[in-house]
Design a protein around this motif. Structure first.
Motif, mmCIF file in Angstrom:
data_model
loop_
_atom_site.group_PDB
_atom_site.id
_atom_site.type_symbol
_atom_site.label_atom_id
_atom_site.label_comp_id
_atom_site.label_asym_id
_atom_site.label_seq_id
_atom_site.Cartn_x
_atom_site.Cartn_y
_atom_site.Cartn_z
ATOM 1 N N UNK A 180 0.753 -1.114 -0.043
ATOM 2 C CA UNK A 180 0.137 -0.018 0.035
ATOM 3 C C UNK A 180 0.814 1.329 0.008
ATOM 4 N N UNK A 181 2.182 1.059 0.049
ATOM 5 C CA UNK A 181 2.961 2.223 -0.017
ATOM 6 C C UNK A 181 2.804 3.186 -1.355
ATOM 7 N N UNK A 186 2.989 4.317 -7.034
ATOM 8 C CA UNK A 186 2.969 5.126 -8.191
ATOM 9 C C UNK A 186 4.109 4.568 -8.994
ATOM 10 N N UNK A 187 5.023 3.573 -8.667
ATOM 11 C CA UNK A 187 6.049 2.773 -9.738
ATOM 12 C C UNK A 187 5.093 1.974 -10.353
ATOM 13 N N UNK A 188 4.072 1.195 -9.852
ATOM 14 C CA UNK A 188 3.400 0.208 -10.641
ATOM 15 C C UNK A 188 2.631 0.774 -11.692
ATOM 16 N N UNK A 212 -0.656 -5.180 -8.759
ATOM 17 C CA UNK A 212 -0.349 -4.016 -7.807
ATOM 18 C C UNK A 212 -1.650 -3.733 -7.058
ATOM 19 N N UNK A 213 -2.961 -3.400 -7.816
ATOM 20 C CA UNK A 213 -4.114 -3.222 -7.303
ATOM 21 C C UNK A 213 -4.486 -4.382 -6.364
ATOM 22 N N UNK A 214 -4.557 -5.400 -6.564
ATOM 23 C CA UNK A 214 -4.844 -6.465 -5.667
ATOM 24 C C UNK A 214 -4.160 -6.678 -4.624
ATOM 25 N N UNK A 215 -2.878 -6.475 -4.574
ATOM 26 C CA UNK A 215 -2.007 -6.708 -3.356
ATOM 27 C C UNK A 215 -2.457 -5.509 -2.546
ATOM 28 N N UNK A 217 -5.291 -3.896 -2.249
ATOM 29 C CA UNK A 217 -6.235 -3.944 -1.369
ATOM 30 C C UNK A 217 -6.737 -5.093 -0.625
ATOM 31 N N UNK A 218 -5.600 -6.007 -0.625
ATOM 32 C CA UNK A 218 -5.570 -7.213 0.294
ATOM 33 C C UNK A 218 -4.664 -6.648 1.479
ATOM 34 N N UNK A 219 -4.240 -5.617 1.351
ATOM 35 C CA UNK A 219 -3.280 -5.250 2.460
ATOM 36 C C UNK A 219 -4.105 -4.332 3.316
ATOM 37 N N UNK A 220 -5.280 -3.814 2.675
ATOM 38 C CA UNK A 220 -6.118 -2.812 3.609
ATOM 39 C C UNK A 220 -6.611 -3.373 4.741
ATOM 40 N N UNK A 221 -6.169 -2.503 5.911
ATOM 41 C CA UNK A 221 -6.614 -3.105 7.246
ATOM 42 C C UNK A 221 -7.096 -2.053 7.863
ATOM 43 N N UNK A 222 -8.130 -1.848 8.538
ATOM 44 C CA UNK A 222 -8.504 -0.725 9.356
ATOM 45 C C UNK A 222 -7.656 -0.320 10.600
ATOM 46 N N UNK A 223 -7.533 -1.484 11.153
ATOM 47 C CA UNK A 223 -6.388 -1.226 12.347
ATOM 48 C C UNK A 223 -5.135 -0.601 11.955
ATOM 49 N N UNK A 224 -4.493 -1.094 10.949
ATOM 50 C CA UNK A 224 -3.273 -0.465 10.429
ATOM 51 C C UNK A 224 -3.105 0.684 9.582
#
Length: 252
Positions: A180-181, A186-188, A212-215, A217-224
């Motif tokens: 999610x960086x 931006x590179x992708x 890049x989009x799927x990775x 979205x999968x890393x989205x976590x409300x806590x982090x």
């Protein structure tokens, strides 16, 4: 008795103040000059803010030239059609082509300037991780511009060099940055645009952008992500990736 010239240290804060003022005034060459002073005086160690100003300045300088190229190229295409049976139009066509070549050479000079700064200073001094990815991405970007708008005889070589720079950057990003960086996203985005615009491969562009989009979205976590200061930037890039994917899938 000759006067002894005392070399004064570069005032970093003063350079930044002038650079920020120059950004507001859209005097992008002045921005480059001030940030270069910092690069040379401080062993190419730029802060995030200094790096951002440098990136904005070169992006605007090259955007203007790329826009000019597109306009002149459109005029050239129109004049070329009319020149087949008109001597006056043939003379005009030569002048239009001369202007396009001048723009291509101006773009070549501008891109070579930032690429030289990257190769000789910024990349060598970059810390592993986000900073190295950021500069490697920049190198890929400016070779991509040359592959699209530079002198035609060199475009293939520029494209190959751009591809290698993007590959190096993406390899670093995958191993050092979170999905999610914003720098990785931006590179992708830019790498996928390279595949679409330079290599004319919507399939490869879609594959990279979707991965890049799927990775991310999968890393989205409300806590982090709740306290993530760069989340808004990341979400904006994700929207651009999604928009490009929609267009490219339609193409295929």
């Amino acid at each position: 008795m000759p006067t002894v010239q005392v070399k004064r240290p570069v005032d970093r804060a003063r350079c930044m103040l002038i650079a920020e003022l120059a950004i507001e005034a859209e005097r992008y060459q002045d921005v480059v000059s001030e940030i270069k002073k910092i690069v040379f005086a401080y062993n190419a160690r730029l802060t995030v803010e200094e790096r951002s100003l440098l990136s904005i300045a070169y992006k605007n300088l090259t955007n203007t030239l790329r826009s000019s190229w597109r306009i002149v190229e459109a005029v050239e295409a129109q004049t070329s059609v009319q020149a087949t049976k008109n001597a006056k139009r043939r003379r005009e066509l030569l002048l239009v082509r001369q202007q396009r070549h001048k723009i291509e050479n101006d773009l070549l000079d501008t891109c070579n300037d930032i690429i030289d700064l990257l190769d000789r200073y910024l990349l060598l001094a970059a810390k592993p991780g986000e900073e190295a990815v950021f500069y490697s991405k920049m190198k890929g970007d400016y070779y991509r511009y040359l592959a699209e708008f530079g002198p035609e005889k060199d475009r293939k070589r520029f494209g190959e060099t751009s591809l290698q720079a993007y590959k190096n950057a993406y390899k670093r990003a995958l191993t050092t940055l979170d999905a999610l960086d914003p720098t990785r996203l931006g590179l992708a985005l830019n790498f996928s645009v390279f595949y679409h615009d330079v290599y004319k491969s919507p399939a490869r562009a879609c594959h990279l952008a979707k991965s890049a989009f799927d990775d991310a979205i999968q890393s989205l976590n409300p806590k982090t992500t709740a306290a993530n200061p760069t989340l808004r930037d990341s979400l904006s890039i994700l929207q651009l990736l999604r928009d490009d994917l929609v267009l490219w899938v339609e193409e295929m």
